[in-house]
Design a protein around this motif. Structure first.
Motif, PDB file in Angstrom:
ATOM      1  N   ASP A 139      46.846  41.327  -1.197  1.00 20.81           N
ATOM      2  CA  ASP A 139      48.308  41.253  -1.346  1.00 20.81           C
ATOM      3  C   ASP A 139      48.962  40.730  -0.066  1.00 20.81           C
ATOM      4  O   ASP A 139      49.863  39.895  -0.114  1.00 20.81           O
ATOM      5  CB  ASP A 139      48.878  42.623  -1.713  1.00 20.81           C
ATOM      6  CG  ASP A 139      48.457  43.081  -3.099  1.00 20.81           C
ATOM      7  OD1 ASP A 139      47.969  42.237  -3.893  1.00 20.81           O
ATOM      8  OD2 ASP A 139      48.596  44.292  -3.392  1.00 20.81           O
ATOM      9  N   GLN A 140      48.508  41.225   1.075  1.00 22.83           N
ATOM     10  CA  GLN A 140      49.081  40.780   2.347  1.00 22.83           C
ATOM     11  C   GLN A 140      48.757  39.306   2.607  1.00 22.83           C
ATOM     12  O   GLN A 140      49.574  38.582   3.177  1.00 22.83           O
ATOM     13  CB  GLN A 140      48.564  41.656   3.491  1.00 22.83           C
ATOM     14  CG  GLN A 140      49.141  43.053   3.461  1.00 22.83           C
ATOM     15  CD  GLN A 140      48.569  43.949   4.548  1.00 22.83           C
ATOM     16  OE1 GLN A 140      47.674  43.570   5.276  1.00 22.83           O
ATOM     17  NE2 GLN A 140      49.097  45.166   4.640  1.00 22.83           N
ATOM     18  N   ALA A 141      47.579  38.866   2.192  1.00 25.83           N
ATOM     19  CA  ALA A 141      47.218  37.459   2.363  1.00 25.83           C
ATOM     20  C   ALA A 141      48.131  36.568   1.518  1.00 25.83           C
ATOM     21  O   ALA A 141      48.541  35.491   1.967  1.00 25.83           O
ATOM     22  CB  ALA A 141      45.758  37.232   1.985  1.00 25.83           C
ATOM     23  N   HIS A 142      48.469  37.027   0.320  1.00 25.11           N
ATOM     24  CA  HIS A 142      49.398  36.261  -0.523  1.00 25.11           C
ATOM     25  C   HIS A 142      50.776  36.182   0.127  1.00 25.11           C
ATOM     26  O   HIS A 142      51.407  35.111   0.134  1.00 25.11           O
ATOM     27  CB  HIS A 142      49.521  36.883  -1.922  1.00 25.11           C
ATOM     28  CG  HIS A 142      48.340  36.645  -2.800  1.00 25.11           C
ATOM     29  ND1 HIS A 142      47.952  35.394  -3.214  1.00 25.11           N
ATOM     30  CD2 HIS A 142      47.457  37.511  -3.345  1.00 25.11           C
ATOM     31  CE1 HIS A 142      46.881  35.495  -3.966  1.00 25.11           C
ATOM     32  NE2 HIS A 142      46.551  36.774  -4.062  1.00 25.11           N
ATOM     33  N   VAL A 143      51.236  37.270   0.689  1.00 26.18           N
ATOM     34  CA  VAL A 143      52.536  37.280   1.365  1.00 26.18           C
ATOM     35  C   VAL A 143      52.498  36.334   2.561  1.00 26.18           C
ATOM     36  O   VAL A 143      53.430  35.546   2.786  1.00 26.18           O
ATOM     37  CB  VAL A 143      52.918  38.718   1.797  1.00 26.18           C
ATOM     38  CG1 VAL A 143      54.112  38.715   2.723  1.00 26.18           C
ATOM     39  CG2 VAL A 143      53.181  39.587   0.579  1.00 26.18           C
ATOM     40  N   ALA A 144      51.399  36.406   3.335  1.00 32.63           N
ATOM     41  CA  ALA A 144      51.281  35.535   4.503  1.00 32.63           C
ATOM     42  C   ALA A 144      51.222  34.067   4.085  1.00 32.63           C
ATOM     43  O   ALA A 144      51.821  33.198   4.735  1.00 32.63           O
ATOM     44  CB  ALA A 144      50.038  35.912   5.309  1.00 32.63           C
ATOM     45  N   ALA A 145      50.509  33.768   3.009  1.00 31.46           N
ATOM     46  CA  ALA A 145      50.415  32.385   2.524  1.00 31.46           C
ATOM     47  C   ALA A 145      51.783  31.887   2.076  1.00 31.46           C
ATOM     48  O   ALA A 145      52.155  30.738   2.356  1.00 31.46           O
ATOM     49  CB  ALA A 145      49.400  32.289   1.390  1.00 31.46           C
ATOM     50  N   ASP A 146      52.526  32.734   1.389  1.00 26.28           N
ATOM     51  CA  ASP A 146      53.875  32.346   0.952  1.00 26.28           C
ATOM     52  C   ASP A 146      54.775  32.078   2.163  1.00 26.28           C
ATOM     53  O   ASP A 146      55.534  31.106   2.184  1.00 26.28           O
ATOM     54  CB  ASP A 146      54.488  33.432   0.073  1.00 26.28           C
ATOM     55  CG  ASP A 146      53.796  33.549  -1.277  1.00 26.28           C
ATOM     56  OD1 ASP A 146      53.068  32.602  -1.662  1.00 26.28           O
ATOM     57  OD2 ASP A 146      53.965  34.596  -1.944  1.00 26.28           O
ATOM     58  N   ALA A 147      54.657  32.941   3.178  1.00 28.40           N
ATOM     59  CA  ALA A 147      55.466  32.758   4.384  1.00 28.40           C
ATOM     60  C   ALA A 147      55.056  31.477   5.117  1.00 28.40           C
ATOM     61  O   ALA A 147      55.904  30.764   5.656  1.00 28.40           O
ATOM     62  CB  ALA A 147      55.308  33.968   5.308  1.00 28.40           C
ATOM     63  N   ALA A 148      53.760  31.170   5.121  1.00 29.32           N
ATOM     64  CA  ALA A 148      53.290  29.950   5.789  1.00 29.32           C
ATOM     65  C   ALA A 148      53.817  28.715   5.075  1.00 29.32           C
ATOM     66  O   ALA A 148      54.169  27.726   5.728  1.00 29.32           O
ATOM     67  CB  ALA A 148      51.761  29.938   5.825  1.00 29.32           C
ATOM     68  N   ARG A 149      53.873  28.760   3.765  1.00 29.84           N
ATOM     69  CA  ARG A 149      54.415  27.624   3.008  1.00 29.84           C
ATOM     70  C   ARG A 149      55.906  27.452   3.272  1.00 29.84           C
ATOM     71  O   ARG A 149      56.419  26.342   3.352  1.00 29.84           O
ATOM     72  CB  ARG A 149      54.160  27.822   1.518  1.00 29.84           C
ATOM     73  CG  ARG A 149      52.780  27.390   1.106  1.00 29.84           C
ATOM     74  CD  ARG A 149      52.624  27.390  -0.409  1.00 29.84           C
ATOM     75  NE  ARG A 149      51.354  28.046  -0.708  1.00 29.84           N
ATOM     76  CZ  ARG A 149      51.186  29.266  -1.173  1.00 29.84           C
ATOM     77  NH1 ARG A 149      52.234  30.015  -1.457  1.00 29.84           N
ATOM     78  NH2 ARG A 149      50.005  29.766  -1.376  1.00 29.84           N
ATOM     79  N   ALA A 150      56.593  28.573   3.427  1.00 30.47           N
ATOM     80  CA  ALA A 150      58.049  28.524   3.633  1.00 30.47           C
ATOM     81  C   ALA A 150      58.399  28.082   5.056  1.00 30.47           C
ATOM     82  O   ALA A 150      59.402  27.392   5.257  1.00 30.47           O
ATOM     83  CB  ALA A 150      58.668  29.889   3.354  1.00 30.47           C
ATOM     84  N   ARG A 151      57.585  28.457   6.054  1.00 29.57           N
ATOM     85  CA  ARG A 151      57.879  28.142   7.460  1.00 29.57           C
ATOM     86  C   ARG A 151      56.621  27.597   8.143  1.00 29.57           C
ATOM     87  O   ARG A 151      55.953  28.309   8.890  1.00 29.57           O
ATOM     88  CB  ARG A 151      58.340  29.402   8.176  1.00 29.57           C
ATOM     89  CG  ARG A 151      59.637  29.952   7.617  1.00 29.57           C
ATOM     90  CD  ARG A 151      59.993  31.271   8.297  1.00 29.57           C
ATOM     91  NE  ARG A 151      60.922  32.018   7.483  1.00 29.57           N
ATOM     92  CZ  ARG A 151      60.586  32.866   6.512  1.00 29.57           C
ATOM     93  NH1 ARG A 151      59.340  33.096   6.241  1.00 29.57           N
ATOM     94  NH2 ARG A 151      61.492  33.506   5.822  1.00 29.57           N
TER      95      ARG A 151
END
Length: 99
Positions: free
Chosen positions: A61-73
């Motif tokens: 779950d945390q990896a998905h959040v981090a991946a989403d944040a990386a795509r956004a910024r």
């Protein structure tokens, strides 16, 4: 003389019989403890497996959040990656310096 030999033989046979009883008792006791230990180990393994699955789920779950944040910024993500590489290099250097 024959009487003494007979008494000695009877004494030794009695001791052997007592030792056999003691070995049987110890064997039963050891078997019971082994069963208890196996049960405890099984319970610990089951608890560890459940906890591991929870940790893996949370990490995913945390990896998905981090991946989403990386795509956004993407810029911030690159800077964070450089920081993590530097941190890892520092930890490796510190560990090798202790040896």
């Amino acid at each position: 003389m024959a009487q003494v030999a007979h008494e000695m033989r009877a004494g030794v046979e009695d001791q052997i019989a007592e030792l056999k009883k003691e070995v049987a008792r110890l064997s039963r006791s050891l078997s019971a403890r082994a069963n208890e230990t196996a049960g405890d180990a099984g319970e610990a393994l089951e608890a560890g497996t459940k906890r591991t699955l929870q940790v893996v789920r949370q990490m995913r779950d945390q990896a998905h959040v981090a991946a989403d944040a990386a795509r956004a910024r993407p810029g911030t993500s690159a800077l964070a990656a450089i920081g993590l590489v530097g941190l890892a290099a520092g930890l490796i250097y510190a560990a090798s310096a202790r040896r």
